[in-house]
Design a protein around this motif. Structure first.
Motif, PDB file in Angstrom:
ATOM      1  N   VAL A  12       0.841  -1.210   0.000  1.00  0.00           N
ATOM      2  CA  VAL A  12       0.000   0.000   0.000  1.00  0.00           C
ATOM      3  C   VAL A  12       0.869   1.250   0.000  1.00  0.00           C
ATOM      4  O   VAL A  12       0.656   2.179  -0.792  1.00  0.00           O
ATOM      5  N   LEU A  13       1.865   1.284   0.878  1.00  0.00           N
ATOM      6  CA  LEU A  13       2.703   2.478   0.989  1.00  0.00           C
ATOM      7  C   LEU A  13       3.650   2.640  -0.197  1.00  0.00           C
ATOM      8  O   LEU A  13       3.888   3.763  -0.650  1.00  0.00           O
ATOM      9  N   SER A  14       4.164   1.548  -0.704  1.00  0.00           N
ATOM     10  CA  SER A  14       5.071   1.656  -1.858  1.00  0.00           C
ATOM     11  C   SER A  14       4.334   2.173  -3.090  1.00  0.00           C
ATOM     12  O   SER A  14       4.870   2.978  -3.864  1.00  0.00           O
ATOM     13  N   GLY A  15       3.093   1.742  -3.264  1.00  0.00           N
ATOM     14  CA  GLY A  15       2.287   2.265  -4.367  1.00  0.00           C
ATOM     15  C   GLY A  15       1.991   3.740  -4.183  1.00  0.00           C
ATOM     16  O   GLY A  15       2.005   4.524  -5.150  1.00  0.00           O
ATOM     17  N   ALA A  16       1.754   4.153  -2.936  1.00  0.00           N
ATOM     18  CA  ALA A  16       1.486   5.566  -2.648  1.00  0.00           C
ATOM     19  C   ALA A  16       2.719   6.421  -2.911  1.00  0.00           C
ATOM     20  O   ALA A  16       2.606   7.546  -3.417  1.00  0.00           O
TER      21      ALA A  16
END
Length: 278
Positions: A122-126
């Protein structure tokens, strides 16, 4: 129990302490300016996760990881594209890049240790979306072609709240909760951004690269008009945030958010008083 001493306030302080503890590095601090923490956004994220029924321990891990990534992204903002080709400036530039990468790596290690693989994704995509928004806004400003107000705020919001909104989108229990918390994240970030620009205009007497620069693009616009427009925008957004907060049902959550919006109003009123006295 007062609004300023709810358990949530103490727990957010612990989260911030954990972020500093995991990110502290004497060599980095000696050579690189470490940005301030996005404390209000961390508080909102923690309140959201607790409202979704996540345990305190897990919520703290998510918030600490998100705060570390945000520090990494924020410190990369300090990297200068134009700089003197001296050994000192070159070293400072390289260390700033490495410091941002160091903070980002810390979030990955924390979530991996907790087996929160989905949260890593989730955070890497963000992070990718935030960097894309930064590039679009940078190129628009470099070419003196800032987008419309709507386009500007869409990019600015992605940069400022992309990490937090990504967590909300992934872990909200209902579409209604997802919309509410996404909008609250974005509106409070707008307030912070606009007040920060207003203070920079007044105290540093320079036009920041942001909404003020967008307003000045319009032919014939003066600094005085920009400051008036900034004030009007800030008050408008504070009113919207206050209206949203009143719809919250958990009293502790509502009280903490009401305290947050009251701080925004206090900053504006204090700035207005100083301006009037000058």
């Amino acid at each position: 129990m007062s609004k300023e001493h709810t358990p949530y306030v103490e727990e957010v302080r612990v989260i911030i302490e954990q972020i500093y503890k995991r990110s502290t590095h004497s060599y980095v601090e000696h050579y690189v300016d470490v940005p301030s923490m996005a404390e209000n956004r961390l508080a909102l994220l923690y309140l959201f996760l607790m409202e979704q029924g996540m345990t305190k321990e897990r919520s703290m891990i998510f918030c600490t990881a998100t705060g570390l990534v945000q520090l990494g992204l924020d410190i990369h903002e300090y990297v200068k594209n134009d700089y003197e080709r001296t050994q000192s400036d070159e070293r400072n530039r390289q260390l700033t890049v490495l410091a941002g990468d160091f903070y980002s790596a810390r979030y990955y290690a924390l979530l991996a240790e907790a087996s929160e693989i989905e949260a890593i994704q989730v955070l890497s995509g963000a992070v990718q979306r935030v960097n894309e928004a930064k590039m679009k806004l940078y190129l628009a400003g470099k070419d003196s072609r800032l987008p419309s107000a709507e386009e500007y705020w869409e990019l600015r919001n992605t940069i400022d709240t992309g990490l937090y909104v990504a967590v909300v989108q992934a872990y909200a229990g209902t579409d209604e909760k997802r919309r509410f918390w996404t909008n609250l994240m974005k509106e409070t970030a707008k307030v912070e951004s606009v007040i920060g620009e207003w203070e920079q205009l007044k105290w540093q007497e320079q036009v920041p690269f942001g909404f003020a620069r967008f307003l000045l693009q319009k032919p014939g616009t003066t600094i005085s008009q920009v400051m008036s427009g900034i004030e009007q925008k800030a008050l408008e957004m504070i009113g919207l945030c206050e209206q949203m907060v009143r719809t919250l049902h958990p009293v502790e959550t509502r009280n903490m958010l009401a305290t947050m919006t009251a701080r925004y109003s206090h900053r504006i009123n204090r700035l207005k008083r100083v301006i009037e006295e000058m």
